[in-house]
Each structure stands twice: as C-alpha cells, then as structure tokens.
Design an enzyme around this catalytic site. Structure first.
Site, PDB file in Angstrom:
ATOM      1  N   GLY A   1      87.441  58.797  18.279  1.00 46.35           N
ATOM      2  CA  GLY A   1      88.735  59.063  17.662  1.00 46.35           C
ATOM      3  C   GLY A   1      88.554  60.099  16.564  1.00 46.35           C
ATOM      4  O   GLY A   1      87.594  60.028  15.789  1.00 46.35           O
TER       5      GLY A   1
ATOM      6  N   ASP B   1      91.293  60.581  21.188  1.00 48.73           N
ATOM      7  CA  ASP B   1      92.507  60.125  20.485  1.00 48.73           C
ATOM      8  C   ASP B   1      92.369  60.462  19.010  1.00 48.73           C
ATOM      9  O   ASP B   1      91.329  60.938  18.579  1.00 48.73           O
ATOM     10  CB  ASP B   1      92.689  58.602  20.668  1.00 48.73           C
ATOM     11  CG  ASP B   1      91.492  57.831  20.135  1.00 48.73           C
ATOM     12  OD1 ASP B   1      90.592  57.536  20.929  1.00 48.73           O
ATOM     13  OD2 ASP B   1      91.441  57.574  18.919  1.00 48.73           O
TER      14      ASP B   1
ATOM     15  N   GLU C   1      81.779  56.649  30.724  1.00 50.50           N
ATOM     16  CA  GLU C   1      81.047  57.646  29.940  1.00 50.50           C
ATOM     17  C   GLU C   1      79.737  58.068  30.600  1.00 50.50           C
ATOM     18  O   GLU C   1      79.211  59.132  30.282  1.00 50.50           O
ATOM     19  CB  GLU C   1      80.812  57.108  28.514  1.00 50.50           C
ATOM     20  CG  GLU C   1      82.114  57.068  27.721  1.00 50.50           C
ATOM     21  CD  GLU C   1      82.010  56.334  26.391  1.00 50.50           C
ATOM     22  OE1 GLU C   1      82.572  56.825  25.402  1.00 50.50           O
ATOM     23  OE2 GLU C   1      81.388  55.253  26.344  1.00 50.50           O
TER      24      GLU C   1
ATOM     25  N   MET D   1      82.256  53.413  18.088  1.00 48.47           N
ATOM     26  CA  MET D   1      81.829  52.020  17.956  1.00 48.47           C
ATOM     27  C   MET D   1      80.349  51.779  18.290  1.00 48.47           C
ATOM     28  O   MET D   1      79.937  50.624  18.425  1.00 48.47           O
ATOM     29  CB  MET D   1      82.736  51.135  18.832  1.00 48.47           C
ATOM     30  CG  MET D   1      84.206  51.249  18.455  1.00 48.47           C
ATOM     31  SD  MET D   1      85.311  50.252  19.472  1.00 48.47           S
ATOM     32  CE  MET D   1      84.874  48.605  18.963  1.00 48.47           C
TER      33      MET D   1
HETATM   34  N1  ADE Z   1      86.414  55.543  20.437  1.00 47.59           N
HETATM   35  C1  ADE Z   1      87.358  56.394  20.863  1.00 47.59           C
HETATM   36  N2  ADE Z   1      88.457  56.317  20.077  1.00 47.59           N
HETATM   37  C2  ADE Z   1      88.172  55.384  19.135  1.00 47.59           C
HETATM   38  C3  ADE Z   1      88.910  54.837  18.049  1.00 47.59           C
HETATM   39  N3  ADE Z   1      90.153  55.246  17.796  1.00 47.59           N
HETATM   40  N4  ADE Z   1      88.318  53.886  17.284  1.00 47.59           N
HETATM   41  C4  ADE Z   1      87.062  53.473  17.563  1.00 47.59           C
HETATM   42  N5  ADE Z   1      86.333  53.942  18.585  1.00 47.59           N
HETATM   43  C5  ADE Z   1      86.875  54.894  19.358  1.00 47.59           C
END
Ligand code: ADE
Length: 227
Positions: A77, A195, A11, A171
């Site tokens: 996400g 995602d 990142e 996170m």
């Molecule tokens: N960072 C990127 N995708 C994530 C996900 N699905 N859950 C938590 N942190 C993320």
C-alpha cells in the site's frame, strides 16, 4: 542458491510460470520450489500473509535450503501520494510499525538486541537500479513499514507515514529483513503498489493484486539473471 519469497500465491505464480522447477518440498505447511532461472539456482516459496509466516519461510530458506541471499517480491500500500498503482519501490530499510514497548522508554518499532530499522543489501539495491535503467522503468526507493495489519484507513496510514518516515506499507518485509540480519544474509525487498492504504484499499487490492504482483515478479526475475 537464491531464495525468493512472496507472501501470497499470486505473488509467486508469475515466477513459478517462468521457472524450470526440478523439485517441490513441503516444510512447515509451505511449499518450496527448487529450480533454475537464467542459469541461477533458485528456491521459491510463498510464506502466507504476515510477519510470523514470513519469518518462518525466510529462516527455512536459509537453514534448510542454504539460501545465500533472499529476494522478496510482492505488493504494498502506498503511504506517499506520488506512488501510484503499479509503481515499483524497493526498501532501503524496513521497520515493524506494530512493535510498541514504549512503556519501557523504547522508541516505537524498537526491540532490544534486535533494533528498529533493518537495512537491505546495498549491493542488491545497486543491481536493482541497473536493471531499472536497462528496462527504462521508474524504480522508487525508501522506507517500508511492516505490520500484521492490512491498512485501509486514512488516519492510520498518516500515522505510520509520519511516525516511521515510511513510503509504503505491507505485512512481511521487515520480518524477512530481521531474519536475514540475524543470519547475515543479504536481503532485497521489492513491492509494486496495489492500493493507497486508504478507505478504498481493500477494493483496490483485490483489483490490482495480480497485475502489480506480476510487475514486481518480472523485475525480480530480471535481477536473478544478473546475480
Ligand atoms: N499490502 C498491500 N496493500 C497493503 C495495505 N494497504 N496494508 C498492508 N499490507 C498491504
């Protein structure tokens, strides 16, 4: 000085690639890269994954490097179906989805004398909107939920989205925003979707981490040039 944080090396690598780096210092197991971009003094670090590591890095940037503002860049996400891989979203506010002291009557995400939702800097968010306009890119905004869990499950995803009115999950963001609130430091949190926090999330994350991280990093660097 402007502090820039990512969670993972992937990142911040696109930022380091374009930084004129003058000095690297190791503190608490993390490397802090001091340099300049577009005539602005910046210090860049990746925190390692999770809220504790992110808080450590934010506090170090503020206390040891005198960061006057903090920009976070990375991937997230998607919790809402209109957000597709590579889409950018900045946080207007962030909340810790894994904080639960409801046994004492508190709402989920709430910590006494700390709060639940952390607001980001309206001024930095305005600069982001103007960068998006100039670049002609779509920039989403909303609530980002943070927790020490990689979400890869439809039911959990829906719970976080409904419980906290969140658009994306990651996170680190709320931890950085919490530290910045404590020190009265303006904060900006940008994420590009990697995602959809569903059963394919792990697979998609591995595939799109680098490309989405670069989308976010390039945008943040455009912001730095305008600060
Ligand atoms: N960072 C990127 N995708 C994530 C996900 N699905 N859950 C938590 N942190 C993320």
């Amino acid at each position: 000085m402007i502090g820039i944080i990512g969670a993972m090396i992937e990142e911040i690598e696109p930022i380091l690639d374009r930084l004129t780096c003058v000095k690297t210092t190791r503190i608490g197991g993390n490397k802090y890269h001091e340099g300049s971009y577009g005539g602005k003094q910046v210090t860049v670090a990746y925190s390692r994954i999770g809220k504790v590591n992110a808080a450590l890095t934010a506090a170090t940037l503020i206390e040891r490097f005198n960061a006057e503002k903090i920009l976070f860049s990375g991937v997230a996400g998607a919790l809402k179906s209109h957000l597709k891989i590579g889409d950018l979203i900045y946080a207007e506010r962030l909340v810790q989805h894994d904080v639960d002291i409801s046994a004492f009557g508190h709402p989920l995400g709430f910590i006494p004398e700390s709060g639940d939702y952390f607001e980001t800097s309206a001024q930095l968010n305005e600069i982001a909107a103007s960068v998006a306009l100039v670049r002609g890119v779509e920039l989403g905004k909303g609530t980002i939920a943070t927790g020490d869990q990689f979400i890869a499950d439809g039911a959990k995803k829906e719970w976080i989205q409904k419980q906290f009115g969140a658009d994306a999950v990651e996170m680190e963001g709320a931890a950085v925003a919490c530290v910045c609130a404590a020190f009265h430091i303006p904060v900006f949190v940008l994420r590009a979707i990697s995602d959809a926090a569903d059963m394919d999330a792990g697979f998609n994350f591995d595939e799109f981490l680098k490309s989405s991280a670069k989308i976010s990093a390039d945008f943040v660097l455009d912001m730095v040039a305008r600060l």
